[in-house]
Design an enzyme around this catalytic site. Structure first.
Site, PDB file in Angstrom:
ATOM      1  N   HIS A 198      -4.112   5.511   1.166  1.00 11.12           N
ATOM      2  CA  HIS A 198      -5.357   6.146   1.605  1.00 11.12           C
ATOM      3  C   HIS A 198      -5.081   7.160   2.716  1.00 11.12           C
ATOM      4  CE1 HIS A 198      -7.207   2.711  -0.428  1.00 11.12           C
ATOM      5  NE2 HIS A 198      -8.404   3.233  -0.243  1.00 11.12           N
TER       6      HIS A 198
ATOM      7  N   ASN B 256       3.061   2.283   5.140  1.00  3.69           N
ATOM      8  CA  ASN B 256       1.641   2.161   4.780  1.00  3.69           C
ATOM      9  C   ASN B 256       1.075   0.807   5.155  1.00  3.69           C
ATOM     10  OD1 ASN B 256      -0.887   2.896   3.453  1.00  3.69           O
ATOM     11  ND2 ASN B 256      -0.248   1.578   1.767  1.00  3.69           N
TER      12      ASN B 256
END
Length: 366
Positions: A175, A207
């Site tokens: 994201h 991440n």
């Protein structure tokens, strides 16, 4: 290993050829989109001519991105930058546009919690912007277990990032605007799962770890600032090859056939507003490598000048913000991450188990 300097070069192409000019800046480091949404595309065309401009060429409205108070009808939108005829009537380069405008096109998606610009060539966002406040983060009506990753059908099929591109690629669907920033609405959270809000990111160590701590840092800024605006996106930065001492931009492309570029770095430019009309804005720009980063690494080591991100990305972030209203974020507040067990929680989530509250470890890293 002692502190070293990572040279980051912003490369820009000139003219019709492939001439590259490099501008170097320093980054302190130890080692390196079927939900409804309004989609508009934008492009800019500039043609230089010494002759007087003829009748302007209409540019499709879908290729023009305007703010709400600047909306125009397609019939009224004319470009004066591309004359109908050049060279005294001998040639007419603009006649090609009758067959279609080549671009570049940026697919702009306006959603509840974000606005994104999609790069058709690299199948990554150019940028994704969001706005978080204490009130927006206090509402918990969204749950990511109800959200699913989805391809953005507003992007033409031949330019689209696909779910299968990520399958067994070794990279997370990372994201750019995190789902955790859109918990105020299930729909808003769902919209963060479009692949136009994703880039391939290293999972372990980035991440699911350091990048997640960085996102948490951004949310914690709302304790001090009533309004925080963030723009996030990928970078493709050159690295010197020791074999010939030359600089090269090299990145992996995932998918079969190869389709989605893997960024070498990611940036965030943060605008922390004091809430007053015309008030001060604390700005912080950060560039992080798409690689595992030790949790012990200070966040401040990744702070760079805003101009450095602009040169590297070809974007502008604060051209309308007067210098007298600007403050440096890391001088205005403490730029530090708090280590939390996001990776462990993600594993527990995948096994449909709830993490034990006692398993959370919070450590401040300056």
């Amino acid at each position: 290993m002692s502190k070293t300097t990572l040279a980051v070069i912003a490369a820009a192409s000139a003219g019709a050829g492939a001439a590259i000019t490099a501008t170097m800046y320093s980054l302190r480091s130890n080692s390196e989109r079927k939900l409804e949404a309004k989609t508009i595309s934008t492009t800019t065309t500039t043609v230089s001519t010494g002759a007087a401009a003829s009748a302007p060429i209409p540019i499709p409205a879908k290729q023009i991105f305007t703010t709400s108070n600047q909306q125009q009808t397609a019939q009224s939108v004319l470009s004066t930058s591309a004359p109908a005829a050049l060279g005294g009537g001998l040639v007419d380069p603009s006649g090609l546009f009758q067959y279609g405008f080549p671009g570049p096109i940026a697919d702009i998606a306006t959603r509840q919690a974000l606005i994104s610009s999609f790069d058709r060539r690299l199948r990554n966002p150019h940028w994704v912007v969001e706005h978080i406040t204490p009130a927006s983060l206090a509402i918990r009506d969204g749950d990511r277990k109800h959200s699913t990753f989805v391809e953005d059908e507003a992007v033409p099929e031949k330019f689209r990032a696909r779910l299968k591109d990520y399958f067994r690629s070794g990279y997370d669907r990372g994201h750019q605007v995190p789902a955790a920033d859109a918990k105020w609405s299930q729909t808003a959270m769902d919209e963060t799962f479009f692949l136009t809000n994703m880039s391939p990111q290293v999972g372990e160590g980035f991440n699911r770890d350091y990048w997640a701590h960085f996102e948490d840092f951004c949310r914690r800024l709302t304790v001090q600032y009533p309004s925080v605006r963030i723009v996030t996106g990928p970078l493709y930065l050159p690295k010197r090859d020791p074999a010939d001492n030359k600089w090269y931009v090299r990145y992996e492309v995932i998918g079969n056939p190869p389709n989605v570029a893997v960024p070498t770095h990611f940036y965030k430019v943060i605008f922390a507003e004091d809430g007053a009309v015309g008030g001060n804005v604390a700005i912080g720009a950060f560039v992080l490598p798409n690689a595992p980063i030790p949790n012990e690494k200070p966040l401040a080591d990744f702070e760079v000048p805003v101009e450095a991100v602009e040169r590297a990305s070809g974007l502008e972030f604060a051209s309308k913000l007067p210098p007298q209203r600007r403050r440096r974020l890391c001088a205005d507040t403490q730029c530090a991450i708090i280590i939390k067990d996001y990776a462990d929680r993600q594993k527990a989530f995948s096994k449909s188990r709830s993490p034990s509250p006692s398993s959370s470890t919070d450590i401040v890293k300056r």
